[in-house]
Design a protein around this motif. Structure first.
Motif, mmCIF file in Angstrom:
data_model
loop_
_atom_site.group_PDB
_atom_site.id
_atom_site.type_symbol
_atom_site.label_atom_id
_atom_site.label_comp_id
_atom_site.label_asym_id
_atom_site.label_seq_id
_atom_site.Cartn_x
_atom_site.Cartn_y
_atom_site.Cartn_z
ATOM 1 N N LEU B 40 44.208 15.684 11.711
ATOM 2 C CA LEU B 40 44.871 16.660 10.545
ATOM 3 C C LEU B 40 44.261 17.982 10.444
ATOM 4 N N HIS B 41 45.315 18.949 10.752
ATOM 5 C CA HIS B 41 44.769 20.301 10.611
ATOM 6 C C HIS B 41 45.649 20.662 9.404
ATOM 7 N N PRO B 42 45.014 21.348 8.640
ATOM 8 C CA PRO B 42 45.833 21.862 7.336
ATOM 9 C C PRO B 42 47.006 22.781 7.578
ATOM 10 N N GLY B 43 48.027 22.396 7.099
ATOM 11 C CA GLY B 43 49.431 22.888 7.357
ATOM 12 C C GLY B 43 50.006 22.682 8.477
ATOM 13 N N LYS B 44 49.560 21.532 9.232
ATOM 14 C CA LYS B 44 50.173 21.201 10.502
ATOM 15 C C LYS B 44 50.687 19.566 10.240
ATOM 16 N N ALA B 45 51.437 19.287 11.214
ATOM 17 C CA ALA B 45 51.844 17.872 11.227
ATOM 18 C C ALA B 45 50.542 16.996 11.793
ATOM 19 N N PRO B 46 50.204 16.103 11.077
ATOM 20 C CA PRO B 46 49.217 15.247 11.749
ATOM 21 C C PRO B 46 49.565 14.793 13.085
ATOM 22 N N LYS B 47 48.364 14.385 13.912
ATOM 23 C CA LYS B 47 48.736 14.304 15.399
ATOM 24 C C LYS B 47 47.872 13.078 15.846
ATOM 25 N N LEU B 48 48.662 12.071 16.617
ATOM 26 C CA LEU B 48 47.911 11.050 17.213
ATOM 27 C C LEU B 48 47.240 11.618 18.298
ATOM 28 N N ILE B 49 46.043 11.221 18.376
ATOM 29 C CA ILE B 49 45.260 11.570 19.559
ATOM 30 C C ILE B 49 44.552 10.425 20.399
ATOM 31 N N ILE B 50 44.508 9.234 20.100
ATOM 32 C CA ILE B 50 44.017 7.985 20.697
ATOM 33 C C ILE B 50 44.755 6.825 19.992
ATOM 34 N N LYS B 55 43.230 5.007 24.636
ATOM 35 C CA LYS B 55 44.519 5.654 25.307
ATOM 36 C C LYS B 55 45.040 6.780 24.675
ATOM 37 N N ARG B 56 44.999 7.908 25.487
ATOM 38 C CA ARG B 56 45.633 9.279 24.851
ATOM 39 C C ARG B 56 46.987 9.510 25.174
ATOM 40 N N PRO B 57 47.702 9.802 24.049
ATOM 41 C CA PRO B 57 49.021 10.326 24.264
ATOM 42 C C PRO B 57 49.166 11.525 25.552
ATOM 43 N N SER B 58 50.243 11.639 25.771
ATOM 44 C CA SER B 58 50.585 12.909 26.661
ATOM 45 C C SER B 58 50.181 14.328 25.831
ATOM 46 N N GLY B 59 49.556 15.140 26.631
ATOM 47 C CA GLY B 59 49.204 16.498 26.174
ATOM 48 C C GLY B 59 47.920 16.473 25.323
ATOM 49 N N VAL B 60 47.326 15.407 24.933
ATOM 50 C CA VAL B 60 45.810 15.349 24.244
ATOM 51 C C VAL B 60 44.830 15.689 25.266
ATOM 52 N N ARG B 63 39.333 15.622 26.612
ATOM 53 C CA ARG B 63 37.819 15.788 25.808
ATOM 54 C C ARG B 63 37.775 15.051 24.645
ATOM 55 N N PHE B 64 38.892 14.267 24.208
ATOM 56 C CA PHE B 64 38.892 13.496 23.337
ATOM 57 C C PHE B 64 39.064 11.925 23.721
ATOM 58 N N SER B 65 37.987 10.949 23.452
ATOM 59 C CA SER B 65 37.974 9.766 24.219
ATOM 60 C C SER B 65 37.702 8.679 22.914
ATOM 61 N N GLY B 66 37.972 7.620 23.227
ATOM 62 C CA GLY B 66 37.748 6.472 22.478
ATOM 63 C C GLY B 66 37.198 5.388 22.803
ATOM 64 N N SER B 67 36.521 4.451 22.190
ATOM 65 C CA SER B 67 35.850 3.123 22.534
ATOM 66 C C SER B 67 35.669 2.260 21.270
ATOM 67 N N LYS B 68 35.214 1.162 21.746
ATOM 68 C CA LYS B 68 35.060 0.156 20.708
ATOM 69 C C LYS B 68 33.795 -0.771 20.959
ATOM 70 N N SER B 69 33.093 -1.019 20.015
ATOM 71 C CA SER B 69 32.143 -2.137 20.085
ATOM 72 C C SER B 69 31.835 -3.133 19.077
ATOM 73 N N GLY B 70 32.376 -4.211 19.107
ATOM 74 C CA GLY B 70 32.390 -5.297 18.044
ATOM 75 C C GLY B 70 33.436 -4.789 16.945
ATOM 76 N N ASN B 71 32.994 -4.523 15.618
ATOM 77 C CA ASN B 71 33.657 -4.131 14.732
ATOM 78 C C ASN B 71 33.700 -2.583 14.239
ATOM 79 N N THR B 72 33.175 -1.780 15.362
ATOM 80 C CA THR B 72 33.194 -0.687 15.165
ATOM 81 C C THR B 72 33.845 0.154 16.426
ATOM 82 N N ALA B 73 34.929 1.009 16.075
ATOM 83 C CA ALA B 73 35.489 1.997 16.974
ATOM 84 C C ALA B 73 35.154 3.410 16.862
ATOM 85 N N SER B 74 34.966 4.237 17.762
ATOM 86 C CA SER B 74 34.532 5.430 17.718
ATOM 87 C C SER B 74 35.484 6.471 18.628
#
Lengths: 123, 110
Positions: B40-50, B55-60, B63-74
């Motif tokens: 979420l950038h101020p004044g802009k539409a929120p954006k799905l990044i992961i 998984k990354r949507p097209s255009g992201v 440099r943005f990556s996601g992971s998960k271990s147990g009950n914690t996502a990062s």
């Protein structure tokens, strides 16, 4: 391009009614649930409810049931969020977003989002 | 009170990497691979990044990556850029019809 465009900022007095809109384009509007999300000043995001424009099936999050009304007009690809009697505590940014669901009425992600509608309620 | 716990703030210098955590329970993050992250950038539409944890949507940018271990996502943002300064929120499917959000993390690029 899939896009959601929301209506502009609104200023109202307590007790007044309000209806804001969210128009979708670039996809079959009736086939995807639309969510409304609230962000109060300085606070996080809250899912208010979702609607399936194809048949107007609507689900509300418990905190918002009875406080707002969500509706849609599939013929003009537009969803609505309305209040019958605004309170100062309704002042917030409101976003709509298309949902991706794995089961009917069960969203797992929101994409894309509208640009937001700022609602200000003060006397 | 948010269902998912995020640190209120995170920071890193331009060019560095920063990781933002999203801690849930064995009923949501730990049980399903339906974790999403939003920018979420101020004044802009929120954006799905992961979505779906990694998984990354097209255009992201990658440099943005996601992971998960147990009950914690990062969410990891590598090669920090000034434009990455924003608020970041996680969500996770929890087997119910309500999608819960994390409390949000304000990322500052020093």
């Amino acid at each position: 391009e899939v896009q959601l465009v929301q209506s502009g900022a609104e200023v109202r007095k307590p007790g007044e009614s309000l209806k804001i809109s969210c128009q979708g384009s670039g996809y079959n509007f009736g086939n995807y649930w639309i969510a409304w999300v609230r962000q109060m000043p300085g606070r996080g995001l809250e899912l208010m409810g979702i609607i399936y424009p194809g048949d107007s099936d609507t689900r509300y999050s418990p905190s918002f049931r009875g406080q707002v009304t969500i509706s849609a007009d599939n013929s003009i690809t537009t969803a609505y969020l309305q209040w019958s009697s605004l309170k100062a505590s309704d002042s917030a940014m409101y976003y709509c977003a298309r949902t991706v669901s794995i089961l009917r009425g069960v969203p797992v992600r929101l994409d894309p989002w509208g640009q937001g509608t700022l609602v200000t309620v003060f006397s | 009170q948010s269902a998912l716990t995020q640190p209120p703030s995170a920071s890193g210098s331009a060019g560095q990497s920063v990781t933002i955590s999203c801690t849930g329970t064995s009923s949501d993050v730990g049980a399903y691979d339906y974790v999403s992250w939003y920018q979420l950038h101020p004044g802009k539409a929120p954006k799905l990044i992961i979505y779906e944890v990694t998984k990354r949507p097209s255009g992201v940018p990658d440099r943005f990556s996601g992971s998960k271990s147990g009950n914690t996502a990062s969410l990891t943002v590598s090669g920090l850029q000034a434009d990455d300064e924003a608020d970041y929120y996680c969500t996770s499917y929890s087997g119910t019809s309500t999608l819960g959000f994390g409390g949000g993390t304000k990322l500052t690029v020093l």
